[in-house]
Design a protein around this motif. Structure first.
Motif, mmCIF file in Angstrom:
data_model
loop_
_atom_site.group_PDB
_atom_site.id
_atom_site.type_symbol
_atom_site.label_atom_id
_atom_site.label_comp_id
_atom_site.label_asym_id
_atom_site.label_seq_id
_atom_site.Cartn_x
_atom_site.Cartn_y
_atom_site.Cartn_z
ATOM 1 N N GLY B 205 0.798 -1.223 0.000
ATOM 2 C CA GLY B 205 0.000 0.000 0.000
ATOM 3 C C GLY B 205 0.832 1.275 0.000
ATOM 4 O O GLY B 205 0.279 2.374 0.086
ATOM 5 N N GLU B 206 2.147 1.154 -0.095
ATOM 6 C CA GLU B 206 2.989 2.351 -0.145
ATOM 7 C C GLU B 206 2.956 2.930 -1.559
ATOM 8 O O GLU B 206 2.940 2.183 -2.543
ATOM 9 N N THR B 207 2.975 4.250 -1.657
ATOM 10 C CA THR B 207 3.103 4.861 -2.987
ATOM 11 C C THR B 207 4.580 4.909 -3.403
ATOM 12 O O THR B 207 4.890 4.947 -4.586
ATOM 13 N N ALA B 208 5.486 4.886 -2.410
ATOM 14 C CA ALA B 208 6.928 4.845 -2.693
ATOM 15 C C ALA B 208 7.350 3.418 -3.055
ATOM 16 O O ALA B 208 6.735 2.465 -2.556
ATOM 17 N N PRO B 209 8.378 3.240 -3.871
ATOM 18 C CA PRO B 209 9.100 4.280 -4.600
ATOM 19 C C PRO B 209 8.237 4.868 -5.715
ATOM 20 O O PRO B 209 7.588 4.140 -6.456
ATOM 21 N N HIS B 210 8.272 6.197 -5.815
ATOM 22 C CA HIS B 210 7.415 6.880 -6.794
ATOM 23 C C HIS B 210 7.992 6.815 -8.186
ATOM 24 O O HIS B 210 7.250 6.929 -9.171
ATOM 25 N N LEU B 211 9.297 6.664 -8.246
ATOM 26 C CA LEU B 211 9.979 6.549 -9.539
ATOM 27 C C LEU B 211 11.057 5.468 -9.421
ATOM 28 O O LEU B 211 11.755 5.402 -8.401
ATOM 29 N N PHE B 224 13.699 12.703 -16.584
ATOM 30 C CA PHE B 224 13.867 12.487 -15.138
ATOM 31 C C PHE B 224 13.407 13.713 -14.351
ATOM 32 O O PHE B 224 12.630 13.611 -13.400
ATOM 33 N N ILE B 225 13.839 14.878 -14.788
ATOM 34 C CA ILE B 225 13.461 16.117 -14.092
ATOM 35 C C ILE B 225 11.952 16.335 -14.185
ATOM 36 O O ILE B 225 11.300 16.680 -13.194
ATOM 37 N N ARG B 229 9.257 16.441 -11.063
ATOM 38 C CA ARG B 229 8.311 17.559 -10.886
ATOM 39 C C ARG B 229 6.876 17.036 -10.793
ATOM 40 O O ARG B 229 6.088 17.489 -9.955
ATOM 41 N N GLN B 230 6.553 16.096 -11.655
ATOM 42 C CA GLN B 230 5.192 15.564 -11.670
ATOM 43 C C GLN B 230 4.872 14.851 -10.354
ATOM 44 O O GLN B 230 3.795 15.031 -9.781
ATOM 45 N N GLN B 231 5.820 14.061 -9.855
ATOM 46 C CA GLN B 231 5.593 13.348 -8.589
ATOM 47 C C GLN B 231 5.526 14.328 -7.418
ATOM 48 O O GLN B 231 4.783 14.107 -6.462
ATOM 49 N N MET B 232 6.291 15.419 -7.498
ATOM 50 C CA MET B 232 6.255 16.419 -6.416
ATOM 51 C C MET B 232 4.895 17.107 -6.337
ATOM 52 O O MET B 232 4.512 17.596 -5.276
ATOM 53 N N SER B 233 4.189 17.124 -7.453
ATOM 54 C CA SER B 233 2.851 17.732 -7.427
ATOM 55 C C SER B 233 1.861 16.815 -6.708
ATOM 56 O O SER B 233 0.786 17.250 -6.293
ATOM 57 N N ALA B 237 6.975 13.953 -0.144
ATOM 58 C CA ALA B 237 8.324 13.369 -0.096
ATOM 59 C C ALA B 237 8.427 12.339 -1.220
ATOM 60 O O ALA B 237 7.863 11.259 -1.130
ATOM 61 N N VAL B 238 9.116 12.715 -2.275
ATOM 62 C CA VAL B 238 9.250 11.841 -3.438
ATOM 63 C C VAL B 238 10.461 10.920 -3.248
ATOM 64 O O VAL B 238 11.560 11.395 -2.929
ATOM 65 N N ILE B 239 10.228 9.627 -3.432
ATOM 66 C CA ILE B 239 11.291 8.638 -3.265
ATOM 67 C C ILE B 239 11.619 8.048 -4.633
ATOM 68 O O ILE B 239 10.734 7.551 -5.330
ATOM 69 N N VAL B 240 12.892 8.101 -5.001
ATOM 70 C CA VAL B 240 13.350 7.629 -6.309
ATOM 71 C C VAL B 240 14.333 6.479 -6.110
ATOM 72 O O VAL B 240 15.306 6.612 -5.364
ATOM 73 N N ALA B 241 14.075 5.354 -6.773
ATOM 74 C CA ALA B 241 15.027 4.244 -6.776
ATOM 75 C C ALA B 241 15.766 4.274 -8.103
ATOM 76 O O ALA B 241 15.140 4.325 -9.163
ATOM 77 N N VAL B 242 17.099 4.250 -8.035
ATOM 78 C CA VAL B 242 17.860 4.333 -9.284
ATOM 79 C C VAL B 242 18.983 3.292 -9.286
ATOM 80 O O VAL B 242 19.710 3.139 -8.306
ATOM 81 N N SER B 243 19.089 2.574 -10.390
ATOM 82 C CA SER B 243 20.147 1.572 -10.542
ATOM 83 C C SER B 243 21.490 2.246 -10.737
ATOM 84 O O SER B 243 21.587 3.237 -11.484
#
Lengths: 405, 405
Positions: B205-211, B224-225, B229-233, B237-243
C-alpha cells in the motif's frame, strides 16, 4: 477534565514513536484526561492549531505494536526554534491560544537539545502569563549528546544498527587477497557516542574496528595516515570508524563542501578515502551509513524501544503530578545487571547543551575505544522486538500522507 | 574414495556460505567421499594449493547454523578470470596438479557469470587431458543477472534488505513539512532486478518508490526532471530508486568520475541529487545502499538461505552422478504457492552472459515497475532466520584472518 498534547521534533530515530505510545497509553489511564492530541510537525502543529485526536488514529493493540516498530516520527517533525518571548511574543500567543482553545493541560515534547529549549522557554513564558499548562520534555536523539541523562532513547537502536552493520562490513571487507582499507562514516554531530559504539565488536573477539576517530579528539591527517599504515602491517582488511563531526585541518572541510556541494558537509569519509588512495595507494572505499543508522527499526534494540515507552509514560505522570519545565532522564545504577531509574531534570540544564564522550573511554593514542568503556554501550543494544511483518518485511504504522500536510 | 573441493568467488552475498553448507553436508552423506576441501580465495586457492579441510573447521551443528547466517565468503573470494587454455596452459597445469595431488574428484564453484566461465573452461580442458574431475557451478549474485535460472541465491536477501530499507527511508523522508526528494542508489550492474525489487512496497500500500529507473530503459535527464516535478505535485516526499547502472548522457558519467575519483563510478545518485538541486531547487538527498545491500545477513531471506543450501547440495549430487560443466539452476513452477525445482544447465549457456529485467515488468512510462511483476519478487524475500546473537547482535562464523592470507 482536560486534554493532553504530544509532539515529536528533530531528526528521526527508531524510538520516537514508542515514546508517543508511552504518553498515549499512560494518559488513557488517568481519569481526568480526556483527549490525547498529536501535534503535526512538532511545535508547528501547536502554533497552527493542526492537531489530530490520537484515539481516532491508534485504535487497537496491533496499532500500538506497529507504532513501536515504526521508525521516524508518525506525527511529522520540525526544526523550529522559538524566539525569546521578551523580543517576539507573537508565536507564543498563538501557542497559548491553541492550548487554551483545545483545553490542554499538559504538553509533552519528544525531542533533542533544541526541543528542550522549547520546553524551557514555554514553561517560563506560561509562568509569566499564568497559563497552567505543564510542559515536559521526553528526550530522543541517536547522537546521545543530551546532558544529565545517562543515555537517550533512539541511541541504543542506532548503536545496534551500527554495530551489526560494522560486523557485516567486516565480513565483506576481508574476502579478497589484496590489502584494503574500509572507512565507515557514522553520524553523531559533535559527539562521538555513536561512532564509539561500533567498538562493541571488540567484545565479540573482532579486531575491527581497528581505528575509531571521534570529534572529542583533535584530528591530524598525518597521524591518521600513519595509523592506517600501522594497522595495515597487522591486518589485511583495515576497518576505520569515523565520526561525521571530526575536525579536519582548515580548508579541508570547506574543500569537501566545494567539491561535493552543500549536502556533503558530512562527506568526511569520502575525503579520507581520497587521502588514503593518494598517500598509500591501496584499495580503499568509504561507506556512509546515512539515514539507515537512524531509521533501521528492523534491527532496533528492544531495550531502547521499551525504555522509550517507559520514559514517555513517566513524562505523562510527571505532568499529571504537577511537574513543568522538566525533562525525563535516565540514571544508571549498574551496567550488569543493567539497572536504570527514570528521574527528572530541569530543562534549562539540558537545553542547548551537548554531552561528549568521556576522555576515559578513549585510548591513549586517541584512535580507538577502551575495552573498559564497552560496559556502557552493551546493555543499550540488547534484545529484539518480535516484529510484525507483511510480505516478508516489517510492517509500519503510517498516517495518510494527506494528514501530514 | 576421493575428495571434494569447493570455492567461493565474486562479490559477497548473504547466501554464499549457505551454499557451502549445502555442498559440505551433502558430501558427508556420500560414502565414497573422504575430505571436503575449501579453497581459499576462489580458484586462486586451487592454483596455489591453498586448501583447508572443512571437517576441521566446521565442527558442530552450531557452526553450520552460524555459517548460514554469516554474510560474504568465509573462504575468501577472487576476481580471477582464466585465460584460454589453448593460449596459456600454465595455470591450468597448476590447477590439474592440485586436483590430482589432493585426489579431488569433484570441484564445486560458487559464483556469478565469471565463475561460470571458469566452470566451462575447466570442464572443457579436463576433457582434453582426460582428467576425471567433475566441475559444477553453484550460482550466486545479488544482481540476479544469470541466464537460464529463474533467480540466483543471494538476490532474495539483497532484495529483502532493499525493500525493508526503502520502507524505512520512506518513513524517514516524510517527517518535515517542506517538500523533498530522496534518491536511493541501488546495485545490480547492468541489470535492474535489485532496483525493481524495491517496488514490492507497492504491495504493502505504499506509494513509494514513486519513480524507479533501471538500466533496461534509456535514461533521459530531461524526462527524469519532468518525472520528479510531476511526482512532487502529488507527494510531499518523493522517493526515487535508481540503478547504479543507468546510462546517463555522454560526458556526465565521466564527469562524476572526475569529480569523485575512481571509486565513484557508482555515484549516479549523487549526480542526480545535484541535478535536482540545480534544476528544481528543493530539498534533496541521495543515499547509496552500498555494500550493506549485499552483506546485511541480519535481515536475510530464509527462502534465499534455504534455497542456497539446497542448490549447493544438488550440485554435489549432480557431480557424484557424473555431471560436469553444469550449473545448477532454478525453474519456477508457480509464484503462489511458490514452487521451484532445481535443474541443471550447461555452463556455456550462462558464462559471460547477462539476463535483464523483462520489458513487461516495466511500466509504459519507463519510470516504475508494474504491479503484475511483484509476484516474481515477493516469494524470494519471505521468511526470517532464527538468528543466533551475541551481545545483542548476530553472531558470525569467521576463519582466523591468518588463514585468509
Amino acid at each position: 477534565m482536560f486534554n493532553i498534547a504530544v509532539a515529536q521534533s528533530g531528526g528521526p530515530t527508531c524510538a520516537i514513536n514508542s515514546s508517543l505510545v508511552g504518553v498515549f497509553r499512560e494518559a488513557l489511564k488517568v481519569p481526568s484526561v480526556d483527549a490525547v492530541f498529536g501535534s503535526i510537525n512538532g511545535i508547528e502543529g501547536i502554533i497552527d492549531n493542526h492537531l489530530v485526536d490520537l484515539r481516532t488514529m491508534i485504535l487497537t493493540n496491533n496499532d500500538i505494536e506497529l507504532l513501536k516498530q515504526t521508525p521516524s516520527t508518525v506525527l511529522g517533525s520540525c526544526r523550529y526554534k522559538l524566539p525569546d518571548w521578551r523580543e517576539d511574543e507573537e508565536v507564543y500567543k498563538k501557542i497559548a491560544d491553541t492550548l487554551r482553545q483545545r483545553n490542554i493541560g499538559a504538553f509533552l515534547y519528544i525531542g533533542g537539545n533544541d526541543s528542550m529549549d522549547t520546553v524551557k522557554k514555554l514553561s517560563e513564558y506560561f509562568a509569566t502569563i499564568d497559563l497552567d499548562v505543564k510542559i515536559i520534555g521526553i528526550p530522543k536523539t541517536i547522537d546521545n549528546d543530551l546532558c544529565v541523562t545517562d543515555h537517550t532513547p533512539g541511541f541504543g537502536s542506532a548503536a545496534k544498527y551500527v554495530a551489526a552493520t560494522m560486523h557485516e562490513i567486516t565480513r565483506d571487507s576481508i574476502v579478497y587477497s589484496i590489502p584494503s582499507v574500509t572507512i565507515v562514516e557514522i553520524m553523531g554531530r559533535h559527539a562521538g557516542w555513536l561512532t564509539a559504539s561500533s567498538a562493541v565488536l571488540h567484545a565479540m573477539g573482532e579486531t575491527a574496528p581497528h581505528l575509531v576517530y571521534v570529534p572529542e579528539v583533535d584530528f591530524s591527517l598525518e597521524k591518521f595516515i600513519a595509523d592506517v599504515r600501522q594497522q595495515m602491517s597487522k591486518h589485511k582488511a583495515v576497518i576505520v570508524a569515523v565520526s561525521e563531526g571530526i575536525e579536519v585541518p582548515e580548508g579541508v572541510q570547506s574543500g569537501v563542501v566545494d567539491n561535493f556541494g552543500h549536502k556533503y558537509l558530512s562527506g568526511i569519509g569520502k575525503y579520507l578515502e581520497s587521502v588514503i588512495r593518494n598517500e598509500i595507494g591501496c584499495k580503499v572505499r568509504s561507506i556512509e551509513l546515512n539515514v539507515m543508522q537512524r531509521c533501521s527499526s528492523h534491527i532496533c534494540s528492544k531495550t531502547d524501544i521499551d525504555e522509550a515507552e517507559a520514559v514517555g509514560a513517566a513524562g505523562l505522570r510527571c505532568a499529571i503530578e504537577g511537574g513543568t519545565g522538566k525533562v525525563m532522564v535516565f540514571r544508571r545504577i549498574e551496567d550488569a545487571p543493567y539497572t536504570v531509574v527514570i528521574e527528572t531534570a530541569d530543562a534549562e540544564d539540558i537545553a542547548n547543551r551537548e554531552k561528549f564522550l568521556p576522555a576515559e573511554y578513549i585510548n591513549s593514542a586517541g584512535n580507538n575505544i577502551r575495552e573498559s568503556a564497552l560496559g556502557y554501550f552493551l546493555p543499550l543494544i540488547q534484545g529484539d522486538l518480535n516484529l510484525i511483518t507483511e510480505n516478508g518485511i516489517p510492517k509500519h504504522f503510517a498516517l495518510h500522507e494527506s494528514v501530514l500536510k
